[in-house]
Write an enzyme that holds these catalytic residues in place. Structure first.
Site, PDB file in Angstrom:
ATOM      1  N   ALA A 166       0.828  -1.209   0.000  1.00 37.16           N
ATOM      2  CA  ALA A 166       0.000   0.000   0.000  1.00 37.16           C
ATOM      3  C   ALA A 166       0.863   1.261   0.000  1.00 37.16           C
ATOM      4  CB  ALA A 166      -0.941  -0.013   1.194  1.00 37.16           C
ATOM      5  N   HIS A 222       7.334  -6.594   9.132  1.00 38.19           N
ATOM      6  CA  HIS A 222       6.201  -7.525   8.978  1.00 38.19           C
ATOM      7  C   HIS A 222       6.598  -8.757   8.143  1.00 38.19           C
ATOM      8  CE1 HIS A 222       5.637  -5.097   5.351  1.00 38.19           C
ATOM      9  NE2 HIS A 222       5.000  -4.137   5.988  1.00 38.19           N
ATOM     10  N   ARG A 238      13.887 -24.099  -3.029  1.00 42.89           N
ATOM     11  CA  ARG A 238      15.087 -23.819  -3.811  1.00 42.89           C
ATOM     12  C   ARG A 238      15.447 -22.334  -3.828  1.00 42.89           C
ATOM     13  NH1 ARG A 238      12.668 -27.630  -7.447  1.00 42.89           N
ATOM     14  NH2 ARG A 238      13.739 -29.654  -7.334  1.00 42.89           N
ATOM     15  N   HIS A 290      -3.141 -11.107   8.075  1.00 43.28           N
ATOM     16  CA  HIS A 290      -1.813 -11.020   7.465  1.00 43.28           C
ATOM     17  C   HIS A 290      -1.048 -12.337   7.511  1.00 43.28           C
ATOM     18  CE1 HIS A 290      -2.476  -6.676   7.725  1.00 43.28           C
ATOM     19  NE2 HIS A 290      -1.447  -6.532   6.909  1.00 43.28           N
ATOM     20  N   ASP A 308       0.970  -2.487  12.701  1.00 48.66           N
ATOM     21  CA  ASP A 308       0.945  -1.911  11.352  1.00 48.66           C
ATOM     22  C   ASP A 308      -0.417  -1.250  11.132  1.00 48.66           C
ATOM     23  OD1 ASP A 308       1.833  -1.159   8.838  1.00 48.66           O
ATOM     24  OD2 ASP A 308       1.415  -3.083   7.901  1.00 48.66           O
ATOM     25  N   GLY A 322      -2.160  -2.084   5.505  1.00 49.30           N
ATOM     26  CA  GLY A 322      -2.030  -1.997   6.946  1.00 49.30           C
ATOM     27  C   GLY A 322      -3.099  -2.836   7.615  1.00 49.30           C
TER      28      GLY A 322
END
Length: 389
Positions: free
Chosen positions: A138, A214, A225, A249, A272, A308
Site C-alpha cells: 500500500a 512484517h 530452492r 496477514h 501496522d 495496513g
C-alpha cells in the site's frame, strides 16, 4: 489519578523470570517500587485476584488509529491516534510514516520529533519511500525511489535524533550503504517491502540490518530452492522479526513457524495499524492512497492489496494466547520486552521490574484487557465486577 502508593495484589504477575501467582506489584511516584514497599498507612490496595498483570505493550510499527493518521500535519490528530492505542494497552508507540514526497516526509518528521521530545511517542519509523516497486503493498509506486544514502540522511536529520527505524529494500542500488549509514546514526535498519534473494538478505544483515518488517508480508515467499529473505531473517540471531497477528496477514501456522524458528526472544508483535484501528469500517487514506475497510480488513480501493491493519495489540495478545496457543510469557516478550530492548529503552519500559515506569495492564482470566496504567496514572481504570473489588 494515581495514588501516591498503590499496591496491586492477588494477580498472576508476568515477570522476566516467569509468572508469579498471587503476586504483588507496588506503584509509587509513577514507577514500580520494590515488592516489600507499600505497607504504610497511606497505601491503597487493589485486589486483582484471578487477573493478570503484564507490562504495557510497545508497538514498533503503527501508522494511526481512532480515525487519526500519524502522517497528519496536525498534532491533535496524531495524539488522538496515540490515545486510541493507549486505551488498548500500547503504552509506548513508535509512529510510522508511509511513502510520500521527500519534502512532505521531512515536514512530518519535524512534527513527530516534537511529539517524541514531549514524550508522547517513542520515536519515528520511516516505512518507504526506499522500497521495491515489486513489493510496494500500500505504497504509491510513483513516489518510490532507490535508497540513496544522501536522501536517507536527510530523513534521519529531519527527525532530530528521534528516528528509531527505517524500512528499506536493501537489494536496491545504495541499499547496503544506506544500512551502514543508519547503523552509524544509531537508527535501526529494517528489511522490508523487498524482492531480495536469500544471499542479498544475508548481505544486508551482515551490513547491520536487524529487523524484518512484517515478516512474510511484502517479500518473496519461502521456497525450497529459493528461500529468499524469510529464511535469512528467521535463521539469523541478530534479527528481530515483526509479526502482525490479526488473523489476516498471517496464517496461524506461519506465526507458529516464526516463533519456533526465531524463538520468543526475537519476535515483536506489531499492529501496522492505520486510521481505522479502534474506529470502524469506512473509507480512509493511507498517504496519497484511498483505503476501504470492510469487516475490519483494510485494502486499497484500487488493486485490493492489504493496506495496513485495524489491529490493536490487546487483540494480538488475546489471539496469540487463545487461538495460537502460545505461552503467556512468550507473548509478553513479543509485545513488551523484545521491542523495548530493540529500541534501547528497556531500562524504562518492557517489564514489571522495580525502578521502571509503571506501565502495566490488567487482563481478566480470559485475557481480555480490563485496565491500562501509564507512568503510574490510569489511562483506563480497571473494569472489575462488583464481586471482584
Amino acid at each position: 489519578m494515581a495514588a501516591e502508593q498503590l499496591v496491586l495484589t492477588g494477580a498472576h504477575v508476568v515477570l522476566p523470570t516467569g509468572t508469579v501467582h498471587d503476586g504483588r506489584v507496588v506503584v509509587a511516584g509513577g514507577r514500580i517500587a520494590e515488592p516489600s514497599a507499600g505497607s504504610g498507612p497511606d497505601a491503597r490496595v487493589l485486589d486483582l485476584t484471578g487477573h493478570w498483570l503484564v507490562p504495557g505493550f510497545v508497538d514498533l510499527h503503527n501508522h494511526g488509529g481512532g480515525g487519526a493518521s500519524f502522517t497528519a500535519g496536525d498534532a491533535e490528530e496524531i495524539l488522538r491516534g496515540v490515545q486510541t492505542h493507549r486505551l488498548h494497552g500500547t503504552t509506548t508507540t513508535v509512529a510510522s510514516t508511509v511513502t510520500g514526497d521527500m519534502d512532505v516526509l521531512m515536514r512530518q518528521a519535524g512534527l513527530l520529533a516534537e511529539l517524541a521530545e514531549q514524550g508522547d511517542i517513542a520515536g519515528i519509523h520511516f516505512e518507504g519511500p526506499f522500497i521495491s516497486p515489486c513489493r510496494k503493498g500500500a505504497h504509491a509506486e510513483q513516489l518510490l525511489r532507490a535508497p540513496d544514502p544522501a536522501e536517507v540522511r536527510k530523513l534521519v536529520d529531519a527527525a532530530r535524533g528521534r528516528a528509531r527505524m527505517l524500512t528499506l529494500a536493501t537489494e536496491l542500488p545504495g541499499g547496503l550503504d544506506s544500512v551502514r549509514l543508519l547503523v552509524d546514526q544509531g537508527v535501526i535498519a529494517a528489511v522490508g517491502h523487498t524482492d531480495a534473494t536469500y544471499e542479498q538478505t544475508v548481505a544486508a544483515i551482515d551490513a547491520g540490518a536487524t529487523v524484518a518488517t512484517h515478516l512474510f508480508n511484502a517479500m518473496p515467499t519461502l521456497a525450497h530452492r529459493a528461500p529468499g529473505p524469510v529464511a535469512a531473517l528467521l535463521e539469523d540471531e541478530r534479527v528481530t522479526v515483526e509479526l502482525i497477528n490479526d488473523g489476516v496477514h498471517l496464517h496461524p501456522a506461519a506465526l507458529r513457524l516464526a516463533f519456533r524458528s526465531a524463538g520468543d526472544g526475537r519476535v515483536a508483535f506489531i499492529t501496522d495499524a492505520m486510521d481505522a484501528a479502534g474506529f470502524g469500517d469506512g473509507t480512509y487514506r493511507l498517504g496519497p492512497l484511498e483505503v476501504v475497510v470492510q469487516g475490519g480488513v483494510a485494502r486499497l480501493a484500487e488493486g485490493d492489496s492489504i493496506a495496513g491493519s485495524t489491529l490493536t495489540l490487546d487483540r494480538a495478545f488475546h489471539r496469540a494466547v487463545t487461538v495460537d496457543g502460545l505461552p503467556v510469557e512468550s507473548v509478553v516478550r513479543a509485545l513488551s520486552a523484545n521491542p523495548a530492548a530493540l529500541l534501547g529503552i528497556d531500562d524504562r519500559v518492557g517489564s514489571l521490574e522495580p525502578g521502571k515506569d509503571a506501565d502495566l495492564l490488567v487482563l481478566d482470566a480470559g485475557f481480555a484487557l480490563r485496565g491500562v496504567m501509564r507512568k503510574g496514572e490510569w489511562v483506563r481504570e480497571p473494569e472489575l465486577d462488583a464481586g471482584e473489588r
